[in-house]
Design a protein around this motif. Structure first.
Motif, PDB file in Angstrom:
ATOM      1  N   GLU A   5     -67.840 -42.122 -50.338  1.00 24.92           N
ATOM      2  CA  GLU A   5     -68.215 -41.369 -49.140  1.00 24.92           C
ATOM      3  C   GLU A   5     -69.645 -41.702 -48.739  1.00 24.92           C
ATOM      4  O   GLU A   5     -70.461 -42.092 -49.579  1.00 24.92           O
ATOM      5  CB  GLU A   5     -68.162 -39.848 -49.393  1.00 24.92           C
ATOM      6  N   VAL A   6     -69.933 -41.503 -47.446  1.00 24.74           N
ATOM      7  CA  VAL A   6     -71.315 -41.547 -46.966  1.00 24.74           C
ATOM      8  C   VAL A   6     -71.658 -40.147 -46.485  1.00 24.74           C
ATOM      9  O   VAL A   6     -70.857 -39.526 -45.788  1.00 24.74           O
ATOM     10  CB  VAL A   6     -71.465 -42.485 -45.750  1.00 24.74           C
ATOM     11  N   TRP A   7     -72.804 -39.653 -46.863  1.00 25.40           N
ATOM     12  CA  TRP A   7     -73.253 -38.361 -46.329  1.00 25.40           C
ATOM     13  C   TRP A   7     -74.483 -38.595 -45.460  1.00 25.40           C
ATOM     14  O   TRP A   7     -75.467 -39.163 -45.938  1.00 25.40           O
ATOM     15  CB  TRP A   7     -73.643 -37.390 -47.460  1.00 25.40           C
ATOM     16  N   LEU A   8     -74.407 -38.159 -44.214  1.00 28.03           N
ATOM     17  CA  LEU A   8     -75.604 -38.194 -43.377  1.00 28.03           C
ATOM     18  C   LEU A   8     -76.257 -36.821 -43.476  1.00 28.03           C
ATOM     19  O   LEU A   8     -75.723 -35.833 -42.992  1.00 28.03           O
ATOM     20  CB  LEU A   8     -75.253 -38.495 -41.914  1.00 28.03           C
ATOM     21  N   MET A   9     -77.378 -36.781 -44.167  1.00 31.85           N
ATOM     22  CA  MET A   9     -78.048 -35.507 -44.405  1.00 31.85           C
ATOM     23  C   MET A   9     -79.106 -35.293 -43.325  1.00 31.85           C
ATOM     24  O   MET A   9     -79.972 -36.142 -43.135  1.00 31.85           O
ATOM     25  CB  MET A   9     -78.760 -35.525 -45.765  1.00 31.85           C
ATOM     26  N   SER A  10     -79.009 -34.146 -42.615  1.00 31.72           N
ATOM     27  CA  SER A  10     -80.054 -33.892 -41.635  1.00 31.72           C
ATOM     28  C   SER A  10     -80.364 -32.414 -41.655  1.00 31.72           C
ATOM     29  O   SER A  10     -80.165 -31.756 -42.668  1.00 31.72           O
ATOM     30  CB  SER A  10     -79.606 -34.361 -40.254  1.00 31.72           C
ATOM     31  N   ASP A  11     -80.857 -31.892 -40.547  1.00 27.64           N
ATOM     32  CA  ASP A  11     -81.197 -30.475 -40.571  1.00 27.64           C
ATOM     33  C   ASP A  11     -80.235 -29.640 -39.735  1.00 27.64           C
ATOM     34  O   ASP A  11     -80.551 -28.537 -39.327  1.00 27.64           O
ATOM     35  CB  ASP A  11     -82.660 -30.261 -40.145  1.00 27.64           C
ATOM     36  N   VAL A  12     -79.050 -30.193 -39.449  1.00 24.35           N
ATOM     37  CA  VAL A  12     -77.999 -29.384 -38.810  1.00 24.35           C
ATOM     38  C   VAL A  12     -76.771 -29.391 -39.715  1.00 24.35           C
ATOM     39  O   VAL A  12     -76.589 -30.302 -40.513  1.00 24.35           O
ATOM     40  CB  VAL A  12     -77.622 -29.917 -37.407  1.00 24.35           C
ATOM     41  N   ASP A  13     -75.930 -28.354 -39.555  1.00 20.97           N
ATOM     42  CA  ASP A  13     -74.797 -28.221 -40.469  1.00 20.97           C
ATOM     43  C   ASP A  13     -73.711 -29.273 -40.254  1.00 20.97           C
ATOM     44  O   ASP A  13     -72.903 -29.528 -41.133  1.00 20.97           O
ATOM     45  CB  ASP A  13     -74.173 -26.822 -40.339  1.00 20.97           C
ATOM     46  N   GLY A  14     -73.660 -29.858 -39.068  1.00 23.39           N
ATOM     47  CA  GLY A  14     -72.627 -30.857 -38.780  1.00 23.39           C
ATOM     48  C   GLY A  14     -72.415 -30.932 -37.289  1.00 23.39           C
ATOM     49  O   GLY A  14     -73.268 -30.489 -36.513  1.00 23.39           O
ATOM     50  N   LEU A  15     -71.269 -31.471 -36.880  1.00 28.30           N
ATOM     51  CA  LEU A  15     -70.958 -31.506 -35.449  1.00 28.30           C
ATOM     52  C   LEU A  15     -70.497 -30.127 -35.015  1.00 28.30           C
ATOM     53  O   LEU A  15     -69.765 -29.456 -35.727  1.00 28.30           O
ATOM     54  CB  LEU A  15     -69.858 -32.534 -35.175  1.00 28.30           C
ATOM     55  N   MET A  16     -70.924 -29.718 -33.852  1.00 23.11           N
ATOM     56  CA  MET A  16     -70.594 -28.384 -33.366  1.00 23.11           C
ATOM     57  C   MET A  16     -69.635 -28.477 -32.169  1.00 23.11           C
ATOM     58  O   MET A  16     -69.603 -29.488 -31.478  1.00 23.11           O
ATOM     59  CB  MET A  16     -71.855 -27.644 -32.907  1.00 23.11           C
ATOM     60  N   THR A  17     -68.910 -27.384 -31.927  1.00 21.71           N
ATOM     61  CA  THR A  17     -67.979 -27.374 -30.792  1.00 21.71           C
ATOM     62  C   THR A  17     -68.717 -27.460 -29.455  1.00 21.71           C
ATOM     63  O   THR A  17     -68.142 -27.893 -28.473  1.00 21.71           O
ATOM     64  CB  THR A  17     -67.120 -26.096 -30.798  1.00 21.71           C
ATOM     65  N   THR A  18     -69.957 -27.032 -29.443  1.00 23.25           N
ATOM     66  CA  THR A  18     -70.819 -27.263 -28.288  1.00 23.25           C
ATOM     67  C   THR A  18     -72.251 -26.962 -28.698  1.00 23.25           C
ATOM     68  O   THR A  18     -72.513 -26.584 -29.845  1.00 23.25           O
ATOM     69  CB  THR A  18     -70.418 -26.415 -27.065  1.00 23.25           C
ATOM     70  N   ASP A  19     -73.182 -27.119 -27.776  1.00 23.21           N
ATOM     71  CA  ASP A  19     -74.577 -26.849 -28.070  1.00 23.21           C
ATOM     72  C   ASP A  19     -74.787 -25.343 -28.287  1.00 23.21           C
ATOM     73  O   ASP A  19     -74.595 -24.544 -27.369  1.00 23.21           O
ATOM     74  CB  ASP A  19     -75.416 -27.336 -26.881  1.00 23.21           C
ATOM     75  N   PRO A  20     -75.183 -24.944 -29.509  1.00 21.97           N
ATOM     76  CA  PRO A  20     -75.345 -23.505 -29.775  1.00 21.97           C
ATOM     77  C   PRO A  20     -76.440 -22.867 -28.926  1.00 21.97           C
ATOM     78  O   PRO A  20     -76.494 -21.640 -28.813  1.00 21.97           O
ATOM     79  CB  PRO A  20     -75.717 -23.441 -31.265  1.00 21.97           C
ATOM     80  N   LYS A  21     -77.274 -23.690 -28.315  1.00 19.35           N
ATOM     81  CA  LYS A  21     -78.287 -23.120 -27.420  1.00 19.35           C
ATOM     82  C   LYS A  21     -77.634 -22.641 -26.128  1.00 19.35           C
ATOM     83  O   LYS A  21     -78.156 -21.777 -25.435  1.00 19.35           O
ATOM     84  CB  LYS A  21     -79.374 -24.147 -27.103  1.00 19.35           C
ATOM     85  N   ILE A  22     -76.485 -23.237 -25.784  1.00 20.08           N
ATOM     86  CA  ILE A  22     -75.795 -22.820 -24.565  1.00 20.08           C
ATOM     87  C   ILE A  22     -74.762 -21.731 -24.881  1.00 20.08           C
ATOM     88  O   ILE A  22     -74.672 -20.731 -24.181  1.00 20.08           O
ATOM     89  CB  ILE A  22     -75.084 -24.022 -23.889  1.00 20.08           C
ATOM     90  N   VAL A  23     -74.000 -21.946 -25.948  1.00 23.14           N
ATOM     91  CA  VAL A  23     -72.940 -20.989 -26.285  1.00 23.14           C
ATOM     92  C   VAL A  23     -73.221 -20.420 -27.678  1.00 23.14           C
ATOM     93  O   VAL A  23     -73.226 -21.161 -28.665  1.00 23.14           O
ATOM     94  CB  VAL A  23     -71.553 -21.672 -26.269  1.00 23.14           C
TER      95      VAL A  23
END
Ligand code: ASP
Ligand code: MG
Length: 485
Positions: free
Chosen positions: A245-263
């Motif tokens: 596996e490859v893990w891309l580690m960043s500071d977000v939990d993953g892909l989101m259904t949309t931008d949480p700043k909007i919804v």
């Protein structure tokens, strides 16, 4: 459940061991001494159970500063270039002095860092003398962010009792073509070099800590993959050593259904296919390097997007064929804000072959990237979406070259947003478009332009930027994305 699927679920919930994991960490994961030690600790604990090959970006902001330096050199502004270089040197020296507790290891780190920084200073000096930045010298310079950051992590691991060495992309054997700034790996050669290098280190129980973003061409000149290229490094390495596996580690939990700043009730997406992830990456859901998934596809290596600061969350997994119960018609709604619309009209465009080619080649020649196109079947108008920054350049080029000839009128609308719905479940399903436009229409949002690729993996349309949030919210509700998968 398929076997591969079982395997990667088990990593999370039980004690499966012995996996080959390539972990890529972004710049914020190493933005302070505390973060560096935390990341090193995480790598250390994972490496007790798995074979871990970590790949790192530059410390956040450093690549931006290096690119600024190249601009100052072009402007012959030596003072500004030197002062930015001083800032980079200070950050790395200060951090080197604090990362390792053991004085001997600290000394080794400081001296390795010093010698890399000396080379950076020498290079800068040379470039300033000539006052010239070539694609080749630019890549050499901007590759330093990763070259420096891996020193910090490798020696911190040493300090914690894990044998590790810092390696650049070139050191580990990534060979690319000579397209500086957007290099592509020569995969066969790379596979051979990288697997050999990592295997021989592994026999000595040494962990390679690999700098992302860069490799070298066949003559040994340093090349880079373009912004965000460390993701690409990670997948190239993974494919070379057949990682699990490859893990891309960043500071977000993953892909989101949309931008949480909007919804507000945007949800994490658990599983997507490679193709969906590529579409989402293009629409900026999470900035993954656009080519990063390519090396994984043939070997079907799963990629996981995870949060360094929230390891409890298993993140989003990207696989060749996601489990059926995660398949929804639409998986996410993304928006690209602040773009511009250009409408090109003219009666003489009708039935004149080559009109579109002329228009797009003029835009290409002036360096304008076209984001979205649609043409009416009457052929009397073509609508084009470009980045807001490219708007003036695009309109100028079209007016100078074509106005009064094949086109009669160029209309512009500034500040529009592209909204895209992505999901391979849309393919061949009737009524998705009508659902989309009914939902948006109910909110009184006017749709300016529509495009759907023949892959049917996405529907994209354009609205005024002021309507963007309402449209995104309406679609998120309509497709019940907050229910998760
Ligand atoms: N440091 C490079 C950049 O900022 C590569 C990366 O972060 O992936 O674009
Ligand atoms: Mg980065």
């Amino acid at each position: 459940m398929r076997q591969g699927q079982q395997k990667h679920l088990r990593i999370l919930y039980s004690g499966i061991t012995g996996l080959k994991l390539v972990l890529k960490f972004g710049g914020t994961s190493i933005a302070s001494v505390t973060n560096i030690r935390n990341v090193a600790n995480l790598i250390k604990s994972l490496s007790k159970e798995h074979k871990v090959i970590p790949v790192f970006s530059a410390i956040s902001g450093v690549t931006d500063d290096l690119i600024r330096i190249t601009n100052h050199i072009k402007d012959r502004n030596g003072e500004a270039a030197n002062s930015l270089a001083k800032k980079i040197i200070k950050v790395h020296m200060d951090t080197s002095n604090q990362c390792a507790k053991n004085p001997k290891i600290r000394k080794e780190l400081v001296s390795k860092m010093r010698s890399d920084l000396d080379e950076l200073e020498e290079l800068l000096h040379g470039m300033l003398l000539i006052g010239e930045v070539t694609p080749r010298s630019s890549d050499y310079l901007i590759s330093f962010g990763e070259r420096l950051s891996v020193n910090l992590v490798a020696f911190t691991l040493n300090d914690m009792g894990v044998k590790a060495v810092p390696l650049t992309g070139k050191d580990v054997g990534i060979v690319t073509d000579a397209s500086f700034g957007e290099a592509k790996p020569l995969m066969d050669t790379t596979r051979l070099h990288v697997s050999h290098k990592i295997e021989s280190l592994s026999q000595k129980k040494i962990m390679p800590v690999i700098g992302g973003f860069a490799g070298a061409d066949q003559h040994g000149n340093i090349t880079t993959f373009g912004r965000g290229g460390s993701d690409y490094t990670a997948t190239i390495i993974a494919s070379s050593i057949k990682a699990d596996e490859v893990w891309l580690m960043s500071d977000v939990d993953g892909l989101m259904t949309t931008d949480p700043k909007i919804v507000k009730n945007a949800k994490l997406i658990k599983e997507v296919s490679y193709i969906e992830a590529m579409e989402m990456a293009l629409f900026g859901a999470k900035q993954i390097h656009p080519r990063a998934l390519e090396p994984l596809v043939t070997k079907k290596i799963p990629l996981r997007i995870r949060n360094t600061f929230n390891m409890k969350n298993s993140g989003t997994i990207v696989t060749a064929d996601p489990q059926p119960d995660t398949q929804k018609t639409v998986k996410c709604v993304s928006a690209i804000r602040h773009t511009g619309l250009i409408d090109v009209r003219g009666g003489s465009m009708v039935g004149a072959p080559g009109t579109a080619a002329t228009i797009f080649s003029i835009l290409a020649k002036s360096g304008v990237n076209v984001m979205m196109i649609s043409q009416s079947p009457s052929e009397s108008s073509i609508s084009i979406i470009v980045k807001k920054n490219d708007m003036d350049k695009a309109v100028n080029a079209l007016e100078m070259n074509l106005l009064g000839k094949i086109i009669k009128k160029v209309d512009v609308t500034v500040d529009v947003s592209i909204i895209a719905l992505i999901g391979s479940g849309m393919r061949g399903i009737a009524g998705v478009a009508s659902k989309v436009f009914t939902a948006v229409g109910r909110k009184g949002v006017n749709v300016i332009m529509i495009a759907q690729g023949s892959s049917e993996l996405n529907i994209a349309f354009v609205v005024k930027d002021s309507d963007c949030n309402a449209a995104v919210q309406a679609l998120h509700d309509e497709f019940e994305l907050a229910k998760g998968n």
